[in-house]
Design a protein around this motif. Sequence first.
Motif, short mmCIF file in Angstrom:
data_model
loop_
_atom_site.label_atom_id
_atom_site.label_comp_id
_atom_site.label_asym_id
_atom_site.label_seq_id
_atom_site.Cartn_x
_atom_site.Cartn_y
_atom_site.Cartn_z
N GLY A 1 7.07 8.63 -4.26
CA GLY A 1 7.50 8.51 -2.88
C GLY A 1 8.98 8.16 -2.82
N GLN A 2 9.57 8.38 -1.64
CA GLN A 2 10.97 8.05 -1.42
C GLN A 2 11.13 7.37 -0.07
N VAL A 3 12.09 6.46 -0.02
CA VAL A 3 12.45 5.80 1.24
C VAL A 3 13.96 5.78 1.35
N HIS A 4 14.46 6.30 2.47
CA HIS A 4 15.89 6.30 2.76
C HIS A 4 16.13 5.14 3.74
N PHE A 5 17.02 4.23 3.38
CA PHE A 5 17.26 3.07 4.22
C PHE A 5 18.73 2.71 4.29
N ARG A 6 19.05 1.88 5.29
CA ARG A 6 20.36 1.25 5.41
C ARG A 6 20.12 -0.25 5.54
N ALA A 7 20.85 -1.03 4.77
CA ALA A 7 20.73 -2.49 4.82
C ALA A 7 22.11 -3.07 5.12
N PHE A 8 22.19 -3.81 6.21
CA PHE A 8 23.44 -4.41 6.64
C PHE A 8 23.51 -5.85 6.14
N PHE A 9 24.68 -6.24 5.64
CA PHE A 9 24.84 -7.59 5.13
C PHE A 9 26.30 -8.00 5.22
N TYR A 10 26.52 -9.30 5.08
CA TYR A 10 27.88 -9.78 4.97
C TYR A 10 28.00 -10.68 3.76
N GLU A 11 29.22 -10.75 3.27
CA GLU A 11 29.56 -11.65 2.17
C GLU A 11 30.63 -12.60 2.67
N PRO B 1 0.78 -1.24 0.00
CA PRO B 1 0.00 0.00 0.00
C PRO B 1 0.81 1.29 0.00
N THR B 2 2.11 1.23 0.36
CA THR B 2 2.94 2.43 0.45
C THR B 2 4.34 2.13 -0.07
N PRO B 3 5.10 3.18 -0.40
CA PRO B 3 6.50 2.95 -0.79
C PRO B 3 7.29 2.25 0.31
N GLU B 4 7.06 2.60 1.58
CA GLU B 4 7.80 1.94 2.66
C GLU B 4 7.46 0.45 2.73
N ALA B 5 6.19 0.10 2.60
CA ALA B 5 5.81 -1.32 2.62
C ALA B 5 6.47 -2.07 1.45
N LEU B 6 6.52 -1.43 0.29
CA LEU B 6 7.17 -2.06 -0.87
C LEU B 6 8.67 -2.20 -0.62
N MET B 7 9.29 -1.16 -0.04
CA MET B 7 10.72 -1.22 0.26
C MET B 7 11.02 -2.36 1.22
N ARG B 8 10.23 -2.48 2.28
CA ARG B 8 10.43 -3.55 3.26
C ARG B 8 10.26 -4.93 2.60
N SER B 9 9.25 -5.06 1.75
CA SER B 9 9.01 -6.35 1.11
C SER B 9 10.13 -6.68 0.12
N ARG B 10 10.68 -5.68 -0.52
CA ARG B 10 11.80 -5.92 -1.44
C ARG B 10 13.06 -6.32 -0.67
#
Length: 157
Positions: A89-99, A31-40
């Motif tokens: 819409g815009q969403v600013h995020f940080r995603a932490f990961f390791y390789e 329903p929102t850009p944030e919900a789409l960002m989280r699901s992605r």
Amino acid sequence: MTRTTDVSCPCGSDLMLTICCGRYHQGEIAPTPEALMRSRYSAFALGLSDYLLATWHPSTRPAELGPDPETKWKRLVIVSAEPALAQSGQVHFRAFFYERGHGRKRWHVLEEVSRFVHEQQRWWYVDGSPTLTRLKPGRNDSCLCGSGDKLKLCCGE
């Protein structure tokens, strides 16, 4: 394919996957850009390339998106999510990961301000301006997954 029952949602909402991002992965429209960002983000964490491509705007969508088994997404932080306007819409995020590489884990943070558009009665990811930073946490530092435990007792070697 990842089971979508009895597991916490990777997006960090503290909800079960089935009632959080999993419902969007199964076809419900975010329903929102944030919900789409989280699901992605959750789709990246779960290796759901088809969902990522299906929610990417056709004007910027890559032809294919292969899995990356060496990358383990561990934590999403939403820095800000602008209230969605009628068509954008815009969403600013940080995603932490390791390789994994050469027998050890290398931690990174991907930071992006993502752009979304609302067309055909749904939100689409368009693009973003990502920055990638390599992190060098110490064994006694807090784990970057957000658990609150020391790295060596959580996601560490």
